[in-house]
Design a protein around this motif. Sequence first.
Motif, PDB file in Angstrom:
ATOM      1  N   ARG A   5       0.873  -1.177   0.000  1.00 45.06           N
ATOM      2  CA  ARG A   5       0.000   0.000   0.000  1.00 45.06           C
ATOM      3  C   ARG A   5       0.907   1.224   0.000  1.00 45.06           C
ATOM      4  O   ARG A   5       1.861   1.310   0.770  1.00 45.06           O
ATOM      5  CB  ARG A   5      -0.894   0.014   1.241  1.00 45.06           C
ATOM      6  N   TYR A   6       0.592   2.213  -0.839  1.00 43.42           N
ATOM      7  CA  TYR A   6       1.498   3.339  -1.032  1.00 43.42           C
ATOM      8  C   TYR A   6       0.919   4.683  -0.597  1.00 43.42           C
ATOM      9  O   TYR A   6       1.665   5.629  -0.375  1.00 43.42           O
ATOM     10  CB  TYR A   6       1.905   3.440  -2.512  1.00 43.42           C
ATOM     11  N   ALA A  55      12.132  -2.879   0.641  1.00 42.77           N
ATOM     12  CA  ALA A  55      12.748  -2.458  -0.619  1.00 42.77           C
ATOM     13  C   ALA A  55      11.758  -2.574  -1.769  1.00 42.77           C
ATOM     14  O   ALA A  55      11.667  -1.679  -2.620  1.00 42.77           O
ATOM     15  CB  ALA A  55      13.994  -3.317  -0.887  1.00 42.77           C
ATOM     16  N   ALA A  56      10.993  -3.673  -1.798  1.00 43.40           N
ATOM     17  CA  ALA A  56      10.023  -3.874  -2.877  1.00 43.40           C
ATOM     18  C   ALA A  56       8.922  -2.820  -2.817  1.00 43.40           C
ATOM     19  O   ALA A  56       8.493  -2.292  -3.852  1.00 43.40           O
ATOM     20  CB  ALA A  56       9.417  -5.275  -2.776  1.00 43.40           C
ATOM     21  N   ARG A  57       8.480  -2.490  -1.619  1.00 39.26           N
ATOM     22  CA  ARG A  57       7.417  -1.497  -1.481  1.00 39.26           C
ATOM     23  C   ARG A  57       7.860  -0.141  -2.037  1.00 39.26           C
ATOM     24  O   ARG A  57       7.113   0.530  -2.750  1.00 39.26           O
ATOM     25  CB  ARG A  57       7.007  -1.368  -0.009  1.00 39.26           C
ATOM     26  N   GLY A  58       9.069   0.249  -1.720  1.00 41.58           N
ATOM     27  CA  GLY A  58       9.574   1.510  -2.252  1.00 41.58           C
ATOM     28  C   GLY A  58       9.718   1.475  -3.767  1.00 41.58           C
ATOM     29  O   GLY A  58       9.402   2.447  -4.458  1.00 41.58           O
ATOM     30  N   ARG A  59      10.203   0.350  -4.288  1.00 40.58           N
ATOM     31  CA  ARG A  59      10.396   0.222  -5.732  1.00 40.58           C
ATOM     32  C   ARG A  59       9.052   0.272  -6.465  1.00 40.58           C
ATOM     33  O   ARG A  59       8.904   0.966  -7.476  1.00 40.58           O
ATOM     34  CB  ARG A  59      11.132  -1.087  -6.014  1.00 40.58           C
ATOM     35  N   TYR A  60       8.059  -0.452  -5.950  1.00 46.31           N
ATOM     36  CA  TYR A  60       6.748  -0.473  -6.606  1.00 46.31           C
ATOM     37  C   TYR A  60       6.043   0.871  -6.483  1.00 46.31           C
ATOM     38  O   TYR A  60       5.332   1.290  -7.408  1.00 46.31           O
ATOM     39  CB  TYR A  60       5.878  -1.574  -6.005  1.00 46.31           C
ATOM     40  N   ARG A  61       6.237   1.535  -5.367  1.00 48.13           N
ATOM     41  CA  ARG A  61       5.603   2.851  -5.224  1.00 48.13           C
ATOM     42  C   ARG A  61       6.149   3.824  -6.265  1.00 48.13           C
ATOM     43  O   ARG A  61       5.385   4.551  -6.909  1.00 48.13           O
ATOM     44  CB  ARG A  61       5.841   3.407  -3.818  1.00 48.13           C
ATOM     45  N   ARG A  62       7.472   3.823  -6.443  1.00 44.98           N
ATOM     46  CA  ARG A  62       8.074   4.717  -7.444  1.00 44.98           C
ATOM     47  C   ARG A  62       7.603   4.345  -8.845  1.00 44.98           C
ATOM     48  O   ARG A  62       7.330   5.225  -9.675  1.00 44.98           O
ATOM     49  CB  ARG A  62       9.600   4.648  -7.341  1.00 44.98           C
ATOM     50  N   ARG A  63       7.498   3.053  -9.115  1.00 47.70           N
ATOM     51  CA  ARG A  63       7.077   2.617 -10.448  1.00 47.70           C
ATOM     52  C   ARG A  63       5.603   2.958 -10.688  1.00 47.70           C
ATOM     53  O   ARG A  63       5.238   3.359 -11.793  1.00 47.70           O
ATOM     54  CB  ARG A  63       7.325   1.118 -10.602  1.00 47.70           C
ATOM     55  N   LEU A  83      -6.869   1.912  -5.626  1.00 44.32           N
ATOM     56  CA  LEU A  83      -5.875   2.392  -4.676  1.00 44.32           C
ATOM     57  C   LEU A  83      -4.505   2.508  -5.317  1.00 44.32           C
ATOM     58  O   LEU A  83      -4.188   1.802  -6.279  1.00 44.32           O
ATOM     59  CB  LEU A  83      -5.746   1.408  -3.503  1.00 44.32           C
ATOM     60  N   ALA A  84      -3.663   3.382  -4.747  1.00 43.85           N
ATOM     61  CA  ALA A  84      -2.243   3.351  -5.050  1.00 43.85           C
ATOM     62  C   ALA A  84      -1.664   2.211  -4.228  1.00 43.85           C
ATOM     63  O   ALA A  84      -1.207   2.385  -3.098  1.00 43.85           O
ATOM     64  CB  ALA A  84      -1.591   4.682  -4.692  1.00 43.85           C
ATOM     65  N   ALA A  85      -1.735   1.027  -4.779  1.00 50.75           N
ATOM     66  CA  ALA A  85      -1.382  -0.175  -4.020  1.00 50.75           C
ATOM     67  C   ALA A  85      -1.140  -1.319  -4.982  1.00 50.75           C
ATOM     68  O   ALA A  85      -1.476  -1.253  -6.165  1.00 50.75           O
ATOM     69  CB  ALA A  85      -2.515  -0.541  -3.051  1.00 50.75           C
ATOM     70  N   GLY A  86      -0.547  -2.383  -4.444  1.00 53.27           N
ATOM     71  CA  GLY A  86      -0.404  -3.604  -5.214  1.00 53.27           C
ATOM     72  C   GLY A  86       0.520  -3.477  -6.399  1.00 53.27           C
ATOM     73  O   GLY A  86       1.457  -2.674  -6.419  1.00 53.27           O
ATOM     74  N   LEU A  87       0.223  -4.254  -7.452  1.00 57.73           N
ATOM     75  CA  LEU A  87       1.091  -4.332  -8.619  1.00 57.73           C
ATOM     76  C   LEU A  87       0.353  -4.005  -9.910  1.00 57.73           C
ATOM     77  O   LEU A  87       0.820  -4.359 -10.997  1.00 57.73           O
ATOM     78  CB  LEU A  87       1.691  -5.747  -8.726  1.00 57.73           C
ATOM     79  N   HIS A  88      -0.805  -3.352  -9.808  1.00 57.48           N
ATOM     80  CA  HIS A  88      -1.557  -3.042 -11.023  1.00 57.48           C
ATOM     81  C   HIS A  88      -2.442  -1.818 -10.815  1.00 57.48           C
ATOM     82  O   HIS A  88      -2.707  -1.417  -9.680  1.00 57.48           O
ATOM     83  CB  HIS A  88      -2.425  -4.232 -11.435  1.00 57.48           C
ATOM     84  N   VAL A  89      -2.884  -1.225 -11.933  1.00 58.45           N
ATOM     85  CA  VAL A  89      -3.881  -0.159 -11.926  1.00 58.45           C
ATOM     86  C   VAL A  89      -4.933  -0.505 -12.970  1.00 58.45           C
ATOM     87  O   VAL A  89      -4.675  -1.266 -13.911  1.00 58.45           O
ATOM     88  CB  VAL A  89      -3.267   1.228 -12.230  1.00 58.45           C
ATOM     89  N   LEU A  90      -6.117   0.055 -12.824  1.00 61.11           N
ATOM     90  CA  LEU A  90      -7.177  -0.110 -13.811  1.00 61.11           C
ATOM     91  C   LEU A  90      -7.262   1.176 -14.626  1.00 61.11           C
ATOM     92  O   LEU A  90      -7.505   2.253 -14.081  1.00 61.11           O
ATOM     93  CB  LEU A  90      -8.513  -0.395 -13.123  1.00 61.11           C
TER      94      LEU A  90
END
Length: 495
Positions: free
Chosen positions: A314-315, A391-399, A419-426
Motif C-alpha cells: 500500500r502506497y 525495498a520492494a514497497r519503495g520500488r513499486y511505489r516509485r514505479r 488504490l495506489a497499491a499492489g502491482l496493477h492499476v485499472l
Amino acid sequence: MAPDQTDSRVDLAWETLLDLEADDGPLVERLEHALRDAVSTGRLPAGAALPASRRLAESLGVSRWAVTETYGRLVAEGVLEARVGSGTRVPSSARPVAPRRRPATRSAARPGAVPGATAPSGTLPPTAPRPGHDLRPGVPDLRHVPRDAWVRATREALAAASNDDLAGAPAAGHPAARTTVAAHLRRARLVDAPDTAVVLTRGATDATARLAAALHAAGHRHLLVEDPSWPVLRDVARRAGLEPVPVPVDAGGVDVDALVAASARTGARVALLTPAHQFPTGVPLSGERREQVLAWARSVDGLVVEDDYDAEFRYDRRPVAALQRLDPERVVLVGSVSKTLSPAVGVGWVVLPVAWRAAFADVPGGGPSVLDQLTFARLVAGGGYDRHLRAARGRYRRRHDALAAALDEVLPQVRLTGLAAGLHVLAHLPASAPDAAEVVRAAARLDVGLVDLRRYQCRPAATSRALVLGYGNLADARLAAAVARLAACAGPAGA
C-alpha cells in the motif's frame, strides 16, 4: 529434540502492522496503545528491533515527533529499551500475555452447515516468453527476487535441520515454520489465530483448491465470487464441483446487497473476497461493508474466504488489518509469497477456523518441501523477508507513480482508478479509443503485453475500454517506451 529452526540472527519488527484506528483519542496515545499491545501480545517479540522514528513515521503517515514522543514514553516505562548504536528494541526479558479473545456472538461455521462453496486464488503459470514491455498483471519484479538471501537461509536451514526434519513432511507443515509464519501474520496482518490454525501449502491456489474440495465434501455446491475477479479462482471452484455465483463490485468493494440477494437465491453461504485490494478493480472493501459481510456470514451460519491478494503493498495510506481479525471463526485467510517473492517459490498458507481444520486435513494434498518451509522461516526470522518487503514497497511505489505520470503526459484522457497499491492499476480509455481487445492485439505486435478487463469478468461485456495494467515485472528503463507504444495503440479509433 530438533533444533529450533526459527532461532536465527536478529529479529526485526519493521513489518508489524499497528492498528491506530482501534481507539479514539490523541494520536500519540493511540500509537502508544498500539505498540504496547503489540509487545504484550508477542506480535513484537522479545529482542525485536523497531524501525527508526523517521521510517515508522513515514510508513504510518504521522509526524516524526509523534513517534519519538511515543518511543520516549515506552522506554521510560520499560516497555521498550533504547540502546546506543542499535536503536529502539523490545527488551529481551519481555514476555507476552494471552491476547483477549472476543466472545462468540453466534455459533461457529460448521462444516456440515454451509451449502455454499469456495474457490482459489493464484497466478497462471507462464506458457510463453513474457513480452519485453510487460504491462500484464500478476507477476512481481523477478529481477529483484532476493536470491542471495534465500541461498543463505537455505544453507542455515539445512545445517540446522535434524534427521527427523529431513525424514518427511508433516501434513500441516513443519511446526517451527508454522510458528514463524503465524507470528509474521500476527505482526504484519494483525491476524488473530494461534500457530495451530496455520497450515502451510504450495501456494494460494493450492490452499483454496483444497478448501473448495473440503467444502464440496461437506455439501456445498455454490460459491459467491466477486465480478470481476481472477478467473483461476472460478476454474478451480468448478473443478471441485462448486458453481461460482458472480457478485458485482463497485467503488466500495463487493456489493453486499447483491451478495445477500445471490445467497438467498442460490443457497450459497460461502463467499470468496479480496478485501484488502480487490483484483482487478483495485478498490478496498470499505469498513462499513466489512461489518456487513460478516453480519451476513453470521446470519446464515456462513463463511468468508479472504484472499489476501498483494495486501503487503500500500502506497498512499496505512495498510488495513486482515478481515480475519474481526471474526476468526467466520473467516478463512489465504495467502502466499507469489506476489512478494515469486510464484516459483511455491510457499503459501491458510489460516483456518477451528470448525474447518479437521475437514481441511481430510483433503488429500501436501505442502511445500520441508527445506523450503524452513528456508522461508529463516528468511522471516532473520529479518531478510522484512528487508525485502521494504525495498520492494519503495520500488513499486516509485514505479506506480512513474507509470501514472507517464500516462498523464502522453494519454491525459486515460482515467486511472483503484488504490495506489499492489502491482496493477485499472486504466479506463476514452470513448474515442478502439475497443480494448483491438488495443491488446495492436500492442502485442509492438512487444507490449496488455490485458483487457473482460478477461476477468464472469460474463464478458460486449465492448470494453478498460485495461488492467500491471507494473510489477516492468523494467523501469522500459516504462516510458511501454507507455509510448500503448499510446500509439490507444489513439482514436480509425486514426
